[in-house]
Enzyme design. Structure first.
Site, PDB file in Angstrom:
ATOM      1  N   LYS A 138       0.857  -1.191   0.000  1.00  0.00           N
ATOM      2  CA  LYS A 138       0.000   0.000   0.000  1.00  0.00           C
ATOM      3  C   LYS A 138       0.881   1.224   0.000  1.00  0.00           C
ATOM      4  CE  LYS A 138      -4.495   0.972   0.479  1.00  0.00           C
ATOM      5  NZ  LYS A 138      -5.641   0.081   0.236  1.00  0.00           N
ATOM      6  N   GLY A 139       0.370   2.299  -0.550  1.00  0.00           N
ATOM      7  CA  GLY A 139       1.126   3.546  -0.560  1.00  0.00           C
ATOM      8  C   GLY A 139       0.238   4.703  -0.196  1.00  0.00           C
TER       9      GLY A 139
END
Ligand code: GLU
Length: 425
Positions: A115-116
Site C-alpha cells: 500500500k502507498g
C-alpha cells in the site's frame, strides 16, 4: 499546509497497525503448526518513506511525505492502492498493506500485500500541482515498484488519471511502456472494463449473498451507506437497483436521510457535477449522531478506518454490516456486534472486488488480450461467491467470526508459502 518529519505514532493502541496486530493475535490459535511463522505477519517486509518536493504554481516549493509499504511478498508481487489524504501516516500505510496481504490471500489472488500513500489534501492542489506530486512520488517509489514487483492502484482520493500519470512516469524512467505497473488505469491505456465499479459491485455481491443466507430479502431492505465515492456510491446504486431502500448516506459534506428512499442515481449525478450531497433536493441533512442512530437492515461503512467504534457498535440498529472501507470496525466493536448478533462481512472479503478486477486488468495487460465486461463481472461474481462460501464454512468449523475465518484462510495460505520457500540465506 505542508508537513515536516515522519508521521509515525508508535504504540498508539487504536492505530490501524495496532488493530491489525490484534487481529493477527486472534487468528494465531487457529493456525496449527504454521503458527510458528506468525511473526512474519507482524512486521512489514519493506517500508519506504520518501520526501516529495514539488514546485507550486506560485513559484514556491512544497514538501510532502509519501510512503510505500510492502507487507508480504511470499505469494507474489506486492499489490495495493495509493491514497492521497491529509491523515496518511506510515502506521496507517503499514496496516493497509497488511490488510492487502490478507485480502489477496483470502480471495486467492497470486499477490502479496502492499500500500502507498501521500500525506496531502489533494483539494488544496491545482491539477498541474497534483500531476507533479504524483509523478515525483512515482519516481521516488520507482525503486521498489514494477509489473512483477509491486503494482499500485487507486484508493482514497486517487483515480484513473492519477494511475495514467503513474504509468507514464514509470514507463519514461524504464524506457518502455509498462502498462502492467499499475491497475485502475483508463481503458485507453490498458485499463479493464468494470474496474471502476468493481469494489462497489463486490460489496453488493457480498451483502446479497450474506443477506440471502440470513433470510434477509434485499428487496425492501433498509440500507445505510457511509461514503458516497467509488465504493459506497456504486454499492448504493446496485442496492437501489435490486429493490433495496437506501435511507441514509454520509459523505465528506455531511449526512442525509430520506425515509422513503434516496434516488441514488440522481444524487450521484448531482455530486458528480461538483455539488454537495447535503444540498441535494431529495434528502434532508442530519447530524452525525442522527446518522449513526438511523435504523437499517444493512449498514455499509465505505469511508475510512475506525468509524464503527465500541460506542457506536453498542447502539447501531442494523442486522448486517458489510465493510466497503478498509479497517472501519475496531476489534472492540467487532466483539460487541458479535454479542449483539449483528453479522459483519469483513473488509478483506467484502471490498476484495476492486483488487480482484485489478488482477484481471494485470492479466489482460500481460497477455494484451482484453475481455468483455460480461466476462469480467461473471468471473468477479464467481470469485466473490466462492471466497465468501469458504469463509462462512471456516467460521462454522472454528466457531469464530467471519473476520477471523477470513484471516484463518488467508494467513494459512501466506504462511504455507512462507514455509515452503524457507528462510534465505
Ligand atoms: N485500493 C483497493 C483496495 O483497498 C484496490 C487495490 C488494488 O486494486 O490493488 O483493495
Amino acid at each position: 499546509m505542508t508537513t515536516t518529519g515522519l508521521s509515525y505514532v508508535p504504540n498508539n493502541p487504536n492505530s490501524p497497525w495496532q488493530i491489525y496486530l490484534q487481529q493477527v493475535d486472534r487468528v494465531t490459535p487457529h493456525l496449527g503448526h504454521l503458527a510458528r511463522w506468525v511473526e512474519t505477519l507482524k512486521r512489514c517486509k519493506r517500508v519506504l518513506a520518501v520526501d516529495i518536493p514539488i514546485n507550486r504554481d506560485d513559484g514556491t516549493v512544497a514538501h510532502f511525505e509519501g510512503f510505500r509499504a510492502q507487507h508480504n511478498l511470499s505469494r507474489g508481487p506486492g499489490k495495493g492502492g495509493v491514497r492521497f489524504h491529509p491523515d496518511v501516516t506510515i502506521d496507517e500505510v503499514m496496516a493497509l498493506s497488511a490488510w492487502m496481504t490478507v485480502k489477496n490471500a483470502a480471495v486467492n489472488l497470486p499477490y502479496g500485500g502492499a500500500k502507498g500513500g501521500i500525506r496531502v489534501d489533494p483539494k488544496t492542489l491545482t491539477r498541474p500541482e497534483l500531476e507533479r506530486l504524483t509523478r515525483r512520488y512515482t519516481s521516488e517509489i520507482g525503486l521498489i515498484i514494477g509489473p512483477d514487483k509491486d503494482i499500485p492502484a487507486p484508493d482514497v482520493n486517487t483515480n484513473d488519471q492519477i494511475m495514467a500519470w503513474m504509468m507514464d512516469t514509470y514507463s519514461m524512467n524504464v524506457g518502455a511502456t509498462a502498462t502492467g505497473v499499475v491497475t485502475g488505469k483508463p481503458i485507453a491505456l490498458g485499463g479493464s472494463l468494470g474496474r471502476r465499479e468493481a469494489t462497489g459491485r463486490g460489496v453488493y455481491i457480498a451483502a446479497r449473498e450474506t443477506a440471502y443466507a440470513m433470510g434477509l430479502d434485499i428487496k425492501g431492505a433498509r440500507v445505510v451507506v457511509q461514503g458516497f465515492g467509488n465504493v459506497g456510491g456504486i454499492a448504493a446504486r446496485l442496492f437501489k437497483a435490486a429493490g433495496a431502500i437506501v435511507v441514509g448516506i454520509q459523505d465528506v459534506s455531511g449526512a442525509v436521510v430520506n425515509e422513503a428512499g434516496i434516488n441514488v442515481d440522481a444524487a450521484l449525478e448531482f455530486v458528480a457535477q461538483g455539488n454537495k450531497l447535503t444540498e441535494y433536493i431529495g434528502v434532508t441533512p442530519i447530524t452525525e449522531d442522527e446518522f449513526w442512530a438511523l435504523k437499517s437492515d444493512i449498514f455499509i461503512p465505505a469511508a475510512l478506518e475506525n468509524q464503527l467504534t465500541a460506542t457506536r457498535a453498542k447502539s447501531i440498529s442494523t442486522r448486517l454490516v458489510v465493510e466497503g472501507a478498509n479497517g472501519p470496525t475496531t476489534p472492540q466493536a467487532d466483539d460487541i456486534l458479535h454479542d449483539r448478533g449483528i453479522t459483519v462481512v469483513p473488509d478483506v472479503i467484502a471490498n476484495a472486488g476492486g483488487v480482484t478486477v485489478s488482477y484481471f486488468e494485470w492479466v489482460q495487460d500481460f497477455s494484451s488480450f482484453f475481455w468483455t465486461e460480461a466476462e469480467i463481472n461473471d468471473r468477479l461474481e464467481r470469485i466473490m461467491v466462492e471466497a465468501l462460501k469458504a469463509v462462512v464454512h471456516t467460521a462454522d468449523k472454528h466457531k469464530v467470526s467471519l473476520r477471523t475465518a477470513a484471516f484463518i484462510i488467508a494467513c494459512t495460505r501466506v504462511l504455507a508459502a512462507r514455509e515452503l520457500r524457507g528462510l534465505y540465506p
